[in-house]
Design a protein around this motif. Structure first.
Motif, PDB file in Angstrom:
ATOM      1  N   GLY A 156       0.816  -1.211   0.000  1.00  0.00           N
ATOM      2  CA  GLY A 156       0.000   0.000   0.000  1.00  0.00           C
ATOM      3  C   GLY A 156       0.845   1.254   0.000  1.00  0.00           C
ATOM      4  N   TYR A 157       0.223   2.375  -0.286  1.00  0.00           N
ATOM      5  CA  TYR A 157       0.869   3.684  -0.310  1.00  0.00           C
ATOM      6  C   TYR A 157       2.072   3.724  -1.261  1.00  0.00           C
ATOM      7  CZ  TYR A 157      -1.970   4.223   3.851  1.00  0.00           C
ATOM      8  OH  TYR A 157      -3.020   4.250   4.719  1.00  0.00           O
ATOM      9  N   GLY A 158       2.037   2.926  -2.305  1.00  0.00           N
ATOM     10  CA  GLY A 158       3.089   2.918  -3.314  1.00  0.00           C
ATOM     11  C   GLY A 158       4.307   2.061  -2.976  1.00  0.00           C
ATOM     12  N   TYR A 159       4.243   1.327  -1.895  1.00  0.00           N
ATOM     13  CA  TYR A 159       5.363   0.470  -1.515  1.00  0.00           C
ATOM     14  C   TYR A 159       5.110  -0.959  -1.993  1.00  0.00           C
ATOM     15  CZ  TYR A 159       6.961   4.137   1.658  1.00  0.00           C
ATOM     16  OH  TYR A 159       7.411   5.313   2.179  1.00  0.00           O
ATOM     17  N   THR A 160       6.081  -1.500  -2.743  1.00  0.00           N
ATOM     18  CA  THR A 160       5.990  -2.906  -3.152  1.00  0.00           C
ATOM     19  C   THR A 160       7.266  -3.626  -2.711  1.00  0.00           C
ATOM     20  OG1 THR A 160       6.867  -2.404  -5.344  1.00  0.00           O
ATOM     21  CG2 THR A 160       4.477  -2.488  -5.140  1.00  0.00           C
ATOM     22  N   PHE A 161       7.092  -4.874  -2.444  1.00  0.00           N
ATOM     23  CA  PHE A 161       8.187  -5.699  -1.932  1.00  0.00           C
ATOM     24  C   PHE A 161       8.197  -7.041  -2.645  1.00  0.00           C
ATOM     25  CE2 PHE A 161       7.057  -2.794   1.422  1.00  0.00           C
ATOM     26  CZ  PHE A 161       8.271  -2.419   1.960  1.00  0.00           C
ATOM     27  N   GLU A 162       9.335  -7.702  -2.576  1.00  0.00           N
ATOM     28  CA  GLU A 162       9.451  -9.097  -2.999  1.00  0.00           C
ATOM     29  C   GLU A 162       9.838  -9.902  -1.769  1.00  0.00           C
ATOM     30  OE1 GLU A 162      10.757  -9.289  -7.625  1.00  0.00           O
ATOM     31  OE2 GLU A 162      12.348  -8.838  -6.196  1.00  0.00           O
ATOM     32  N   ASN A 163       9.270 -11.072  -1.675  1.00  0.00           N
ATOM     33  CA  ASN A 163       9.542 -11.967  -0.561  1.00  0.00           C
ATOM     34  C   ASN A 163      10.188 -13.234  -1.117  1.00  0.00           C
ATOM     35  OD1 ASN A 163       9.376 -12.739   2.175  1.00  0.00           O
ATOM     36  ND2 ASN A 163       7.504 -13.893   1.783  1.00  0.00           N
ATOM     37  N   LEU A 164      11.401 -13.547  -0.649  1.00  0.00           N
ATOM     38  CA  LEU A 164      12.111 -14.763  -1.040  1.00  0.00           C
ATOM     39  C   LEU A 164      11.901 -15.790   0.065  1.00  0.00           C
ATOM     40  CD1 LEU A 164      14.208 -16.530  -2.590  1.00  0.00           C
ATOM     41  CD2 LEU A 164      16.002 -15.270  -1.357  1.00  0.00           C
ATOM     42  N   VAL A 179      13.249 -10.504   2.539  1.00  0.00           N
ATOM     43  CA  VAL A 179      12.450  -9.512   1.824  1.00  0.00           C
ATOM     44  C   VAL A 179      13.342  -8.391   1.280  1.00  0.00           C
ATOM     45  CG1 VAL A 179      11.931  -8.116   3.893  1.00  0.00           C
ATOM     46  CG2 VAL A 179      10.304  -8.159   1.995  1.00  0.00           C
ATOM     47  N   ARG A 180      12.859  -7.758   0.210  1.00  0.00           N
ATOM     48  CA  ARG A 180      13.513  -6.555  -0.309  1.00  0.00           C
ATOM     49  C   ARG A 180      12.437  -5.651  -0.894  1.00  0.00           C
ATOM     50  NH1 ARG A 180      16.901  -8.836  -5.487  1.00  0.00           N
ATOM     51  NH2 ARG A 180      15.153  -9.649  -6.678  1.00  0.00           N
ATOM     52  N   GLN A 181      12.688  -4.367  -0.793  1.00  0.00           N
ATOM     53  CA  GLN A 181      11.754  -3.374  -1.302  1.00  0.00           C
ATOM     54  C   GLN A 181      12.057  -3.136  -2.772  1.00  0.00           C
ATOM     55  OE1 GLN A 181      11.650   0.183   1.034  1.00  0.00           O
ATOM     56  NE2 GLN A 181      10.340   1.272  -0.414  1.00  0.00           N
ATOM     57  N   THR A 182      11.002  -3.098  -3.610  1.00  0.00           N
ATOM     58  CA  THR A 182      11.204  -2.885  -5.047  1.00  0.00           C
ATOM     59  C   THR A 182      10.737  -1.514  -5.505  1.00  0.00           C
ATOM     60  OG1 THR A 182       9.122  -4.017  -5.518  1.00  0.00           O
ATOM     61  CG2 THR A 182      11.141  -5.344  -5.619  1.00  0.00           C
ATOM     62  N   SER A 183       9.830  -0.863  -4.752  1.00  0.00           N
ATOM     63  CA  SER A 183       9.415   0.485  -5.113  1.00  0.00           C
ATOM     64  C   SER A 183       8.804   1.187  -3.891  1.00  0.00           C
ATOM     65  CB  SER A 183       8.402   0.460  -6.265  1.00  0.00           C
ATOM     66  OG  SER A 183       7.177  -0.109  -5.842  1.00  0.00           O
ATOM     67  N   GLY A 184       8.744   2.534  -3.978  1.00  0.00           N
ATOM     68  CA  GLY A 184       8.148   3.329  -2.915  1.00  0.00           C
ATOM     69  C   GLY A 184       9.225   3.925  -2.013  1.00  0.00           C
ATOM     70  N   GLY A 185       8.754   4.902  -1.216  1.00  0.00           N
ATOM     71  CA  GLY A 185       9.529   5.520  -0.165  1.00  0.00           C
ATOM     72  C   GLY A 185      10.765   6.154  -0.499  1.00  0.00           C
TER      73      GLY A 185
END
Length: 181
Positions: A159-167, A175-181
């Motif tokens: 949400g709020y423009g934050y996307t993540f990938e979960n390995l 986890v790592r953040q792919t977009s946002g913030g």
């Protein structure tokens, strides 16, 4: 007690027998000596060694043979760590963060050439290679390979423009953040 020449001689013989029996000749116990020639012993016979039995019978106590002392080799150092060539899909490349609690390591970095770095919370860093075959993944690092039967990457929107990938590595999440913030 009165002096008796017989007692004095007996005492001297007793002392000589004890000293000879204890190896008290003044030489080191392991130093072989050459015995004097005698009619029943060849000249130059080495004494002080352990007799060895001849090929077909019992040892001859009058002709001892020196047994060679085995040479002890210095311990060799362990072989250098040699990891196989790495190979990982592009989806794994980058840094993944763990939750820092009960994980084997706090962060993991995959390189495009298959290299891997495991970073522990205590500062320890292990480097090696990673090999992905289908859904299995093996990390070849010093101390032995770490094998995972199943790995999977899923993307999620926080949400709020934050996307993540979960390995997921056998159910353990990084986890790592792919977009946002």
């Amino acid at each position: 007690m009165t002096y008796s020449p017989a007692r004095a001689i007996a005492g001297a013989v007793l002392v000589a027998a004890v000293v000879a029996g204890c190896g008290g000749s003044g030489r080191a116990a392991d130093t072989p000596t050459t015995a004097p020639s005698a009619p029943d012993r060849p000249a130059g016979t080495v004494t002080g060694a352990t007799p060895r039995a001849p090929a077909g019978g019992t040892p001859d106590p009058l002709t001892p043979v020196l047994t060679p002392t085995p040479t002890v080799a210095e311990p060799s150092s362990p072989p250098a760590f040699a990891a196989p060539r790495g190979s990982v899909p592009a989806r794994l490349v980058g840094e993944w963060d763990g939750d820092g609690t009960a994980l084997r390591f706090d962060r993991i970095r995959f390189a495009g050439d298959g290299g891997v770095r495991l970073l522990y919370a205590n500062g320890l860093v292990l480097e090696g290679t990673a090999v992905a075959k289908g859904t299995s993944l093996t990390l070849y690092v010093p101390g032995g390979p770490i094998a995972y039967a199943y790995w999977f990457v899923e993307e999620f929107d926080a949400g709020y423009g934050y996307t993540f990938e979960n390995l997921l590595l056998d159910g353990v999440s990084y986890v790592r953040q792919t977009s946002g913030g």
